[in-house]
Design a protein around this motif. Structure first.
Motif, mmCIF file in Angstrom:
data_model
loop_
_atom_site.group_PDB
_atom_site.id
_atom_site.type_symbol
_atom_site.label_atom_id
_atom_site.label_comp_id
_atom_site.label_asym_id
_atom_site.label_seq_id
_atom_site.Cartn_x
_atom_site.Cartn_y
_atom_site.Cartn_z
ATOM 1 N N ARG A 242 0.828 -1.204 0.000
ATOM 2 C CA ARG A 242 0.000 0.000 0.000
ATOM 3 C C ARG A 242 0.864 1.257 0.000
ATOM 4 O O ARG A 242 0.521 2.262 -0.634
ATOM 5 N N THR A 243 1.960 1.216 0.726
ATOM 6 C CA THR A 243 2.883 2.351 0.705
ATOM 7 C C THR A 243 3.463 2.520 -0.702
ATOM 8 O O THR A 243 3.568 3.646 -1.218
ATOM 9 N N ALA A 244 3.805 1.395 -1.321
ATOM 10 C CA ALA A 244 4.318 1.445 -2.692
ATOM 11 C C ALA A 244 3.270 2.016 -3.651
ATOM 12 O O ALA A 244 3.605 2.753 -4.587
ATOM 13 N N GLU A 245 2.006 1.686 -3.411
ATOM 14 C CA GLU A 245 0.926 2.231 -4.242
ATOM 15 C C GLU A 245 0.931 3.753 -4.204
ATOM 16 O O GLU A 245 0.754 4.419 -5.234
ATOM 17 N N THR A 246 1.161 4.312 -3.027
ATOM 18 C CA THR A 246 1.163 5.767 -2.894
ATOM 19 C C THR A 246 2.361 6.380 -3.597
ATOM 20 O O THR A 246 2.245 7.420 -4.255
ATOM 21 N N TRP A 247 3.543 5.763 -3.487
ATOM 22 C CA TRP A 247 4.700 6.277 -4.212
ATOM 23 C C TRP A 247 4.452 6.233 -5.723
ATOM 24 O O TRP A 247 4.848 7.143 -6.450
#
Length: 515
Positions: free
Chosen positions: A332-337
């Motif tokens: 999910r953090t990668a999705e935001t990046w």
């Protein structure tokens, strides 16, 4: 008692929103009908058996022509129930009475209006349906060209505020009815205020769909529905209405101009609705994962609308929450990046976009595996940035890593496949491999036609890609053919004066000159 009204004011008598919600709905229920009944159910215009609407004035003398049988509105009294119209409702008779009443009540509440002093001119209640039924029996309609300008033109211009009712949100019946489209366009053209309204349940459903996991696809559905107005294909209860209205349009504004005007009006409304819903969600002060998900979704919506700085602000709020609660090595953090990289690329900051995409790619490959769909999404985004920088070989590597993963999901992600094929085509064209580039552009077109339809602006863009490449190869006739496929789509969706449409006009002219 009503204040004394002159003849013109009497012709603009309308029903209050309060009366519709109370007394009128009671009459509907007493007649054995329900909120789910349509206006057609309430009044079928059968001369032998008047419906609920005509029954109200069956034994009342009309104050205008002094014959027996009055309009519904002429049977009402009291300022809380009837008064000079403040709003003109444009709607379809196939809408349910419950949706109509709920929409008007919601409109009053949302705008701080007193429903007892908000008077709605509704044709089924304010036009004398006894005369409409008689005209129907005689093979005529009450809406001949002369009557139209008398009944509608004067009314809407003097009332000055038209409410255009859209339902359902993803395929509005309104846009299939010739009267509705014409009313909306006519009001806008005559500088009347136009407000698009929607039943509360449809607004709630739209909100749910926009901020769910498939929100972007649903935005595309909404924008696509609101960009397909073709009044020449719309229907009316009476064929002669179509003939009269379409004839007037054809000799005045023209179909393309009217359709474009309506499309732009509705798409602007959609952007406003989406913006209002976004503000509502962003006002939530919570810093939990649900808020982060909504922020990311809103950011993607803003990005789609070209509001890149606003999108970045929202995405960075989501990133702060996800880093705090999930840490950096999380999908999910990668999705935001990835989303931040997309917004940065949109605003032209390719150097920083590459850094954000690379963060997303490193985490997604490690956490999800190299063949995961989200990894392909990041490769495609990374490739687009590299393509913008002219780094064709590196861009091609990214696109060719993405496309086989996308193809595994070919049944649900046609749009991404089309975009990736187009990107490969652009790289190959830049490398001078024109035959292979054309093949990829044609694949992109096939997928766009499949998932978006033949009249979508992205489909038109594919026609233009193919046309430009054919022209580059010296196939002038083929280029003109494909430009002419794109042109009517752009004229309707973007309008004849839009730069993209003008570019196609110029390309066709230039191709003819060089032939």
């Amino acid at each position: 008692m009503l204040p004394k009204l002159d003849g013109e004011q009497m012709s603009r008598l309308a029903v209050s929103a309060h009366y519709l919600e109370t007394a009128f709905m009671s009459e509907v229920e007493d007649a054995g009908l329900s909120k789910g009944s349509t206006i057609h159910d309430l009044e079928n215009l059968d001369m032998e058996k008047p419906g609920l609407i005509r029954s109200k004035g069956l034994n009342v003398r009309c104050p205008h022509d002094h014959q027996m049988g009055a309009a519904y509105v002429d049977c009402l009294s009291g300022e809380d129930h009837v008064g000079e119209a403040t709003h003109f409702l444009s709607y379809s008779w196939s809408y349910t009475v419950g949706d109509i009443v709920d929409t008007l009540s919601d409109f009053c509440q949302a705008n701080g209006l007193n429903p007892k002093r908000t008077y709605i001119w509704i044709c089924c209640l304010c036009v004398n349906q006894h005369r409409v039924a008689a005209s129907k029996m005689s093979g005529m309609t009450a809406s001949s060209p002369v009557d139209f300008f008398t009944i509608f033109g004067q009314r809407v211009k003097r009332i000055g505020h038209l409410l255009a009712m859209m339902a359902p949100w993803d395929r509005p019946t309104y846009l299939t009815r010739v009267w509705c489209i014409f009313e909306l366009s006519y009001a806008h053209e005559n500088s009347c205020r136009v407000t698009v309204v929607m039943p509360p349940k449809e607004k709630e459903l739209l909100e749910l769909e926009l901020f769910g996991d498939d929100g972007l696809d649903n935005i595309d559905v909404l924008y696509d529905a609101l960009a397909k107005t073709r009044i020449q294909d719309a229907q009316a209860s009476f064929q002669c209405d179509c003939v009269a209205i379409l004839g007037w349009i054809e000799t005045s504004t023209g179909y393309a101009s009217l359709n474009h005007r309506v499309n732009q009006l509705l798409r602007n409304w959609a952007r406003q609705v989406i913006g209002d819903l976004a503000k509502k969600h962003l006002s939530n002060p919570e810093s939990d994962l649900a808020t982060a998900r909504v922020c990311n979704q809103i950011g993607l919506i803003l990005d789609r609308n070209g509001e890149f700085d606003a999108a970045l602000e929202v995405h960075r709020r989501a990133l702060r929450i996800r880093l705090d609660l999930l840490g950096p090595q999380n999908a999910r953090t990668a999705e935001t990046w990835n989303s931040i990289g997309q917004a940065l690329h949109g605003k032209g900051d390719n150097q920083h976009a590459l850094l954000e995409y690379q963060k997303a790619l490193d985490i997604r490959e490690e956490v999800l595996g190299p063949q995961h769909f989200d990894v392909a999404i990041t490769y495609n985004g990374l490739g687009q940035v590299l393509l913008s920088q002219g780094l064709l070989e590196r861009a091609l590597i990214c696109f060719r890593k993405a496309i086989p993963i996308f193809l595994l999901k070919r049944h649900t992600h046609h749009r991404l496949i089309a975009t990736c094929y187009r990107n490969i085509g652009l790289v190959l064209q830049g490398q001078g491999q024109l035959v292979d580039a054309l093949e990829h552009f044609q694949k992109a077109l096939s997928f766009r036609e499949l998932c978006l339809g033949p009249t979508h602006p992205d489909t038109a863009a594919s026609y233009c890609d193919i046309a430009a490449l054919k022209k580059l190869r010296g196939d002038t006739i083929g280029a003109v053919t494909d430009y002419k496929k794109a042109l009517p789509i752009l004229e309707v969706v973007l309008g004849p004066e839009h730069p993209a449409t003008q570019e196609v006009y110029e390309a066709i002219r230039s191709a003819h000159e060089s032939a």
